[in-house]
Design an enzyme around this catalytic site. Structure first.
Site, PDB file in Angstrom:
ATOM      1  N   PRO A  32       0.843  -1.212   0.000  1.00 57.45           N
ATOM      2  CA  PRO A  32       0.000   0.000   0.000  1.00 57.45           C
ATOM      3  C   PRO A  32       0.871   1.253   0.000  1.00 57.45           C
ATOM      4  O   PRO A  32       1.773   1.388   0.831  1.00 57.45           O
ATOM      5  CB  PRO A  32      -0.797  -0.114   1.300  1.00 57.45           C
ATOM      6  CG  PRO A  32      -0.701  -1.545   1.697  1.00 57.45           C
ATOM      7  CD  PRO A  32       0.604  -2.047   1.189  1.00 57.45           C
ATOM      8  N   ALA A  66      -3.547   3.044   2.041  1.00 58.67           N
ATOM      9  CA  ALA A  66      -4.282   3.219   3.289  1.00 58.67           C
ATOM     10  C   ALA A  66      -5.557   4.008   3.011  1.00 58.67           C
ATOM     11  O   ALA A  66      -5.516   5.143   2.556  1.00 58.67           O
ATOM     12  CB  ALA A  66      -3.421   3.960   4.307  1.00 58.67           C
ATOM     13  N   TYR A 191      -0.166   4.968  13.377  1.00 60.70           N
ATOM     14  CA  TYR A 191      -1.571   5.331  13.200  1.00 60.70           C
ATOM     15  C   TYR A 191      -2.402   4.695  14.322  1.00 60.70           C
ATOM     16  O   TYR A 191      -1.875   4.074  15.225  1.00 60.70           O
ATOM     17  CB  TYR A 191      -2.032   4.950  11.798  1.00 60.70           C
ATOM     18  CG  TYR A 191      -1.241   5.684  10.732  1.00 60.70           C
ATOM     19  CD1 TYR A 191      -1.186   7.081  10.722  1.00 60.70           C
ATOM     20  CD2 TYR A 191      -0.506   5.000   9.775  1.00 60.70           C
ATOM     21  CE1 TYR A 191      -0.440   7.765   9.772  1.00 60.70           C
ATOM     22  CE2 TYR A 191       0.250   5.676   8.820  1.00 60.70           C
ATOM     23  CZ  TYR A 191       0.279   7.057   8.820  1.00 60.70           C
ATOM     24  OH  TYR A 191       1.020   7.741   7.896  1.00 60.70           O
ATOM     25  N   ARG A 239      -1.221  -5.374   9.099  1.00 63.95           N
ATOM     26  CA  ARG A 239       0.129  -4.799   9.059  1.00 63.95           C
ATOM     27  C   ARG A 239       0.490  -4.330  10.460  1.00 63.95           C
ATOM     28  O   ARG A 239      -0.264  -3.585  11.093  1.00 63.95           O
ATOM     29  CB  ARG A 239       0.225  -3.643   8.068  1.00 63.95           C
ATOM     30  CG  ARG A 239       1.554  -2.889   8.163  1.00 63.95           C
ATOM     31  CD  ARG A 239       1.807  -1.972   6.988  1.00 63.95           C
ATOM     32  NE  ARG A 239       2.401  -2.718   5.884  1.00 63.95           N
ATOM     33  CZ  ARG A 239       2.913  -2.159   4.783  1.00 63.95           C
ATOM     34  NH1 ARG A 239       2.873  -0.841   4.630  1.00 63.95           N
ATOM     35  NH2 ARG A 239       3.441  -2.903   3.837  1.00 63.95           N
ATOM     36  N   ARG A 333       8.885   1.132  -3.231  1.00 58.60           N
ATOM     37  CA  ARG A 333       9.743   1.978  -4.063  1.00 58.60           C
ATOM     38  C   ARG A 333      10.142   1.295  -5.356  1.00 58.60           C
ATOM     39  O   ARG A 333      10.237   1.939  -6.408  1.00 58.60           O
ATOM     40  CB  ARG A 333      10.982   2.393  -3.272  1.00 58.60           C
ATOM     41  CG  ARG A 333      10.699   3.382  -2.148  1.00 58.60           C
ATOM     42  CD  ARG A 333      11.949   3.624  -1.310  1.00 58.60           C
ATOM     43  NE  ARG A 333      11.729   4.617  -0.268  1.00 58.60           N
ATOM     44  CZ  ARG A 333      11.198   4.351   0.918  1.00 58.60           C
ATOM     45  NH1 ARG A 333      10.822   3.108   1.208  1.00 58.60           N
ATOM     46  NH2 ARG A 333      11.037   5.299   1.814  1.00 58.60           N
TER      47      ARG A 333
END
Length: 364
Positions: A32, A66, A191, A239, A333
């Site tokens: 993600p 997300a 988060y 995750r 990446r």
């Protein structure tokens, strides 16, 4: 009958993998990656291009960024969302095309907690005042993140906790309508779910704070509620930031014990990341630096894992799968640099027949 997936024996990067009733054509997934390019939470043509091109490039799994379960759960005003019916069809359009290319569509549901209400990265990334388009934030405890994220969140009440959990369930139902076959809950990178786990951000004295059992309660309650409505035939994953990289914070030992409990509650895979709970953690970033977490959780908790974090070379990814360090490799990446990374990796590793080019490109 409950369908649980056990970690499988060693394979290679281009072997298929069955998880519940879902088959991934290989062990390569798109991690993600926030694009901060949604319009009132709705996916745009940017998301269509970003996600479908990686499916054309040969990824076995494509996980959408997300996706906030409520407006106040967004990191930035440009975040993706699944809090409204109008957000379903733009995602369904993407997922129909991804499936046509032979890939599986996944989505990561999230709530940003105290890191919400921020400007997009290319606009500075700092907290936005309410007058500048920001909003009030919530968290387990009234402790600001720090750095550029200076807002002090409101400590959540039991009513707040129940609302957020209901928001996750409602977003899960919408994910079904959008034709997802793989669901991940975001409990990492500082988060909201991670904020409950870490003693650095959770100073509560009620049943959601203090002891390990109390700090994991919010996550376990939420995963159970989501699993109850998410189709039994589809994988549900989490995750986790396996360590805060800070003394007296969340660490790998707690992550292993949490993973054992999540497995018992019907979770199929742990996506093993790290960090994000504080702005000043000293993280030893390097090639495959988080893979040892995936290896330990897979071995000690007996649950399938995904390795993620500076995995860039085909040989690195293949070695992770061949040696049983993880069941799945998620790239970020590397996919931004090369949407066709799997196809090029297949050629490098002598498996070019596993990812033939689309017929439109075959003559080239």
């Amino acid at each position: 009958m409950r369908l649980l997936t056990q970690p499988q024996s060693e394979a290679n990067l281009f072997d298929s993998w069955n998880v519940r009733s879902v088959t991934l054509r290989n062990r390569i997934g798109v991690s993600p990656m926030c694009q901060y390019s949604s319009e009132d939470g709705k996916a745009t043509d940017w998301h269509f291009t970003h996600l479908t091109s990686r499916a054309v490039g040969g990824a076995g799994l494509v996980i959408a960024e997300a996706t906030a379960v409520s407006p106040e759960g967004r990191i930035t005003p440009g975040d993706a969302g699944l809090w409204a019916e109008k957000q379903i069809e733009p995602l369904a359009r993407i997922n129909r095309f991804i499936k046509q290319q032979g890939s599986v569509s996944g989505i990561q549901l999230a709530h940003a907690g105290r890191k919400a209400s921020a400007a997009r990265p290319w606009e500075g990334g700092a907290h936005l005042s309410n007058e500048a388009g920001g909003w009030d934030t919530i968290a387990p405890s009234a402790i600001p993140f720090g750095g550029e994220l200076t807002k002090t969140p409101r400590a959540m009440t039991d009513t707040d906790i129940a609302k957020v959990q209901n928001d996750f369930v409602a977003a899960t139902r919408r994910a079904i309508g959008a034709r997802y076959e793989w669901l991940e809950l975001h409990s990492a990178h500082g988060y909201l779910m991670h904020e409950f786990l870490s003693p650095l951000s959770n100073k509560r004295t009620d049943r959601y704070g203090g002891t390990f059992e109390n700090r994991i309660r919010f996550l376990l309650e939420t995963t159970s509620a989501v699993r109850a409505v998410w189709p039994e035939q589809f994988p549900l994953t989490v995750r986790v930031s396996c360590t805060d990289w800070v003394p007296c914070g969340w660490d790998i030992e707690q992550s292993i014990e949490l993973s054992r409990k999540l497995k018992g509650d019907g979770i199929d895979l742990i996506d093993c990341s790290s960090g994000g709970s504080t702005p000043d953690a000293k993280i030893p970033v390097g090639p495959c630096y988080q893979t040892p977490f995936a290896e330990r959780i897979r071995r000690e908790a007996g649950i399938s894992t995904a390795a993620v974090g500076f995995i860039t070379q085909p040989e690195e990814a293949d070695e992770i799968i061949r040696t049983g360090k993880a069941d799945l490799v998620l790239l970020a990446r590397a996919f931004l640099r090369d949407p066709y990374w799997p196809a090029h990796a297949a050629r490098t590793l002598g498996h070019k027949e596993k990812i033939p080019p689309p017929p439109q490109y075959a003559r080239a």
